[in-house]
Design an enzyme around this catalytic site. Structure first.
Site, PDB file in Angstrom:
ATOM      1  N   LYS A  12     -15.611  22.625  24.938  1.00 31.76           N
ATOM      2  CA  LYS A  12     -16.834  22.503  25.744  1.00 31.76           C
ATOM      3  C   LYS A  12     -17.813  21.570  25.038  1.00 31.76           C
ATOM      4  O   LYS A  12     -17.786  21.399  23.807  1.00 31.76           O
ATOM      5  CB  LYS A  12     -17.462  23.866  25.997  1.00 31.76           C
TER       6      LYS A  12
ATOM      7  N   GLY B 284     -16.684  24.933  20.661  1.00 35.25           N
ATOM      8  CA  GLY B 284     -16.258  26.188  21.270  1.00 35.25           C
ATOM      9  C   GLY B 284     -14.771  26.446  21.225  1.00 35.25           C
ATOM     10  O   GLY B 284     -14.242  27.166  22.080  1.00 35.25           O
TER      11      GLY B 284
ATOM     12  N   ASP C   3     -20.327  32.137  23.789  1.00 37.14           N
ATOM     13  CA  ASP C   3     -19.725  31.026  24.534  1.00 37.14           C
ATOM     14  C   ASP C   3     -18.506  31.436  25.357  1.00 37.14           C
ATOM     15  O   ASP C   3     -18.045  30.669  26.202  1.00 37.14           O
ATOM     16  CB  ASP C   3     -19.309  29.897  23.576  1.00 37.14           C
TER      17      ASP C   3
END
Length: 284
Positions: A10, A101, A137
């Site tokens: 991400k 992430g 996340d």
């Protein structure tokens, strides 16, 4: 049974933490997108009842209860009551401790994969709630498309896909501890970002306004410890990126370009400066 799940990295197009909750958790206000840089997570059932095994192809990740994928499998089994033994193999491509992430996406892939394998029919929202027990996340990574993210990370508001663009993603030769950066935050001193213009720009597919409204409140905090971040960002802009900023708590920096030729030029220019450089597209 075997199941293979993709776990994309991400990027934070926008990131702010407006305040801290009474329980010590952070409030988040973010705009995130997923990119074509990903790990591959294979889940296989085993005959050993309740045993949980994590295998990675690199020496930089724990293969025990400290691994977020391990935590995800445990949370899923505790919630659903499934007792089956599991072997989870992670093929890493996302840099570790990079602000991309990777660990959260691996955990999200485990949740999605187990949900499919065992036909538990949990919704993405329910998987996201499980993910919140692992990391802030993970709920976004369960969803995995461009979205606004708020609350403690569990409120996911889907946005339109990004307009056509290219991303040059580069990690300097440092690794950043997210807990260390978060411990340094003084909310009253942060230069808070307003996500509304960025969200509007994404939904209107307005590339120039997306670039104009990129922002990461934590970038000065991390860059103060690791000046390589600022140097890398300046190089990206010098080489022709339309915009550039740090993702997450860093240290990875991404540059955004509308033209493939310009992105390739930046990629080639940075390859001698950074060992980990990637030329990717948004997954949307």
């Amino acid at each position: 049974m075997k199941h293979l799940e993709k776990a994309p990295a991400k990027l934070n197009l926008g990131l702010d933490t407006p305040f801290i909750h009474a329980d010590g958790s952070l409030e988040w206000d973010m705009v995130m997108t997923s990119i074509g840089l990903m790990d591959y997570v294979q889940i296989e059932t085993t005959t050993t009842n309740r045993q949980l095994e994590i295998i990675t192809d690199g020496g930089s990740l724990p293969e025990n209860h400290h691994n977020l994928a391990y935590k995800a499998a445990n949370v899923f089994r505790q919630t659903t009551g499934i007792q089956t033994g599991l072997s989870i193999s992670i093929q890493k491509h996302i840099p570790v401790a990079a602000g991309l992430g990777g660990g959260s996406s691996d955990a999200a892939a485990v949740l999605r994969g187990l949900n499919q394998m065992f036909d538990t029919h949990l919704s993405l929202a329910q998987l996201g709630q499980l993910g919140l027990e692992i990391d802030a996340d993970v709920p976004y990574c369960v969803y995995g498309k461009t979205a606004a993210v708020s609350g403690r990370g569990e409120i996911i508001t889907p946005l339109k896909p990004l307009p056509k663009c290219w991303l040059v993603v580069a990690k300097p030769r440092v690794s950043v501890s997210t807990p260390k950066i978060l411990a340094l935050i003084k909310h009253e001193k942060l230069q808070h970002q307003n996500m509304a213009p960025l969200i509007q720009a994404v939904n209107h597919q307005n590339y120039l306004q997306i670039v104009a409204n990129l922002g990461n409140t934590l970038e000065p905090v991390t860059a103060n410890l690791y000046p390589q971040i600022t140097i890398l960002k300046e190089r990206m802009l010098k080489y022709g990126a339309d915009g550039a900023q740090m993702s997450g708590t860093g240290p990875t920096v991404f540059g955004i370009c509308q033209q493939a030729s310009k992105a390739k030029r930046i990629f080639n220019s940075l390859s001698g400066f950074c060992r980990e450089v990637y030329l990717v597209r948004p997954l949307d």
